[in-house]
Design a protein around this motif. Structure first.
Motif, PDB file in Angstrom:
ATOM      1  N   SER A  70       8.357 -18.273  -8.766  1.00 33.36           N
ATOM      2  CA  SER A  70       9.393 -17.457  -8.118  1.00 33.36           C
ATOM      3  C   SER A  70       8.936 -16.902  -6.772  1.00 33.36           C
ATOM      4  O   SER A  70       9.702 -16.885  -5.813  1.00 33.36           O
ATOM      5  N   SER A  71       7.697 -16.463  -6.667  1.00 33.03           N
ATOM      6  CA  SER A  71       7.224 -15.948  -5.382  1.00 33.03           C
ATOM      7  C   SER A  71       6.919 -17.090  -4.404  1.00 33.03           C
ATOM      8  O   SER A  71       7.193 -16.984  -3.212  1.00 33.03           O
ATOM      9  N   THR A  72       6.386 -18.190  -4.912  1.00 30.46           N
ATOM     10  CA  THR A  72       6.056 -19.338  -4.061  1.00 30.46           C
ATOM     11  C   THR A  72       7.310 -19.955  -3.446  1.00 30.46           C
ATOM     12  O   THR A  72       7.310 -20.338  -2.272  1.00 30.46           O
ATOM     13  N   TYR A  74      10.352 -18.514  -3.100  1.00 28.60           N
ATOM     14  CA  TYR A  74      11.342 -17.528  -2.659  1.00 28.60           C
ATOM     15  C   TYR A  74      11.999 -17.950  -1.345  1.00 28.60           C
ATOM     16  O   TYR A  74      13.222 -17.933  -1.219  1.00 28.60           O
ATOM     17  N   ASP A  75      11.197 -18.330  -0.358  1.00 31.30           N
ATOM     18  CA  ASP A  75      11.744 -18.739   0.938  1.00 31.30           C
ATOM     19  C   ASP A  75      12.623 -19.988   0.812  1.00 31.30           C
ATOM     20  O   ASP A  75      13.637 -20.110   1.499  1.00 31.30           O
ATOM     21  N   ALA A  76      12.234 -20.902  -0.070  1.00 26.73           N
ATOM     22  CA  ALA A  76      13.044 -22.105  -0.282  1.00 26.73           C
ATOM     23  C   ALA A  76      14.411 -21.726  -0.847  1.00 26.73           C
ATOM     24  O   ALA A  76      15.436 -22.301  -0.453  1.00 26.73           O
ATOM     25  N   GLN A  77      14.433 -20.746  -1.744  1.00 22.83           N
ATOM     26  CA  GLN A  77      15.708 -20.311  -2.310  1.00 22.83           C
ATOM     27  C   GLN A  77      16.580 -19.643  -1.239  1.00 22.83           C
ATOM     28  O   GLN A  77      17.791 -19.834  -1.226  1.00 22.83           O
ATOM     29  N   LEU A  78      15.964 -18.876  -0.352  1.00 21.60           N
ATOM     30  CA  LEU A  78      16.729 -18.266   0.738  1.00 21.60           C
ATOM     31  C   LEU A  78      17.323 -19.328   1.659  1.00 21.60           C
ATOM     32  O   LEU A  78      18.375 -19.121   2.267  1.00 21.60           O
ATOM     33  N   ALA A  79      16.657 -20.472   1.762  1.00 28.74           N
ATOM     34  CA  ALA A  79      17.120 -21.570   2.619  1.00 28.74           C
ATOM     35  C   ALA A  79      18.154 -22.460   1.930  1.00 28.74           C
ATOM     36  O   ALA A  79      18.560 -23.484   2.471  1.00 28.74           O
ATOM     37  N   ASP A  82      17.321 -24.632  -4.742  1.00 28.11           N
ATOM     38  CA  ASP A  82      17.203 -23.956  -6.032  1.00 28.11           C
ATOM     39  C   ASP A  82      16.473 -24.870  -7.003  1.00 28.11           C
ATOM     40  O   ASP A  82      16.424 -26.085  -6.814  1.00 28.11           O
ATOM     41  N   LYS A 101      15.228 -32.207   1.390  1.00 26.95           N
ATOM     42  CA  LYS A 101      14.127 -31.341   0.951  1.00 26.95           C
ATOM     43  C   LYS A 101      13.857 -31.443  -0.549  1.00 26.95           C
ATOM     44  O   LYS A 101      12.853 -30.932  -1.027  1.00 26.95           O
TER      45      LYS A 101
END
Length: 119
Positions: A70-72, A74-79, A82, A101
């Motif tokens: 989840s922390s690793t 996180y930025d991918a989820q913001l982009a 999922d 991606k």
């Protein structure tokens, strides 16, 4: 305003029926025209044959991997990417988002699963 199609279309099965371990489906996004995709990888395990302890351990392990990622990711989820890792009657890795991606996201997910499994 913009009108969306009134009826949903079904995806098309691209893989051959003889492929027992995998199905490949395709569906064009005609509503929004975005290059998005969903990939689901299912792996069969013998956890149910090994008993309820094995099933519970597999579900807990998947939750641990998800928590670790989840922390690793996180930025991918913001982009707009999922992922999901879960265990029911099989182990399933799912990734979704912009199609260019997804191979990298799936690689990160599977590699971390493997690393934690071997620890």
């Amino acid at each position: 305003g913009t009108r969306f199609p009134a009826e949903a279309t079904m995806p098309t099965l691209l893989s051959e029926p003889e492929m027992e371990m995998m199905e490949i489906w395709y569906k064009m996004d005609r509503s929004f025209g975005l290059p998005r995709a969903n990939v689901m990888v299912r792996a069969l395990t013998n956890s149910y044959r090994l008993g309820p302890d094995s099933v519970v351990m597999m579900r807990l392990f998947c939750a641990m991997v998800d928590d670790d990622l989840s922390s690793t990711l996180y930025d991918a989820q913001l982009a707009g990417l999922d992922y999901k890792i879960e265990f029911s009657d099989h182990l399933q890795f799912s990734v979704s988002g912009f199609h260019d991606k997804l191979p990298r996201l799936l690689t990160v997910l599977v590699e971390r699963f493997e690393e934690m499994y071997l620890e």
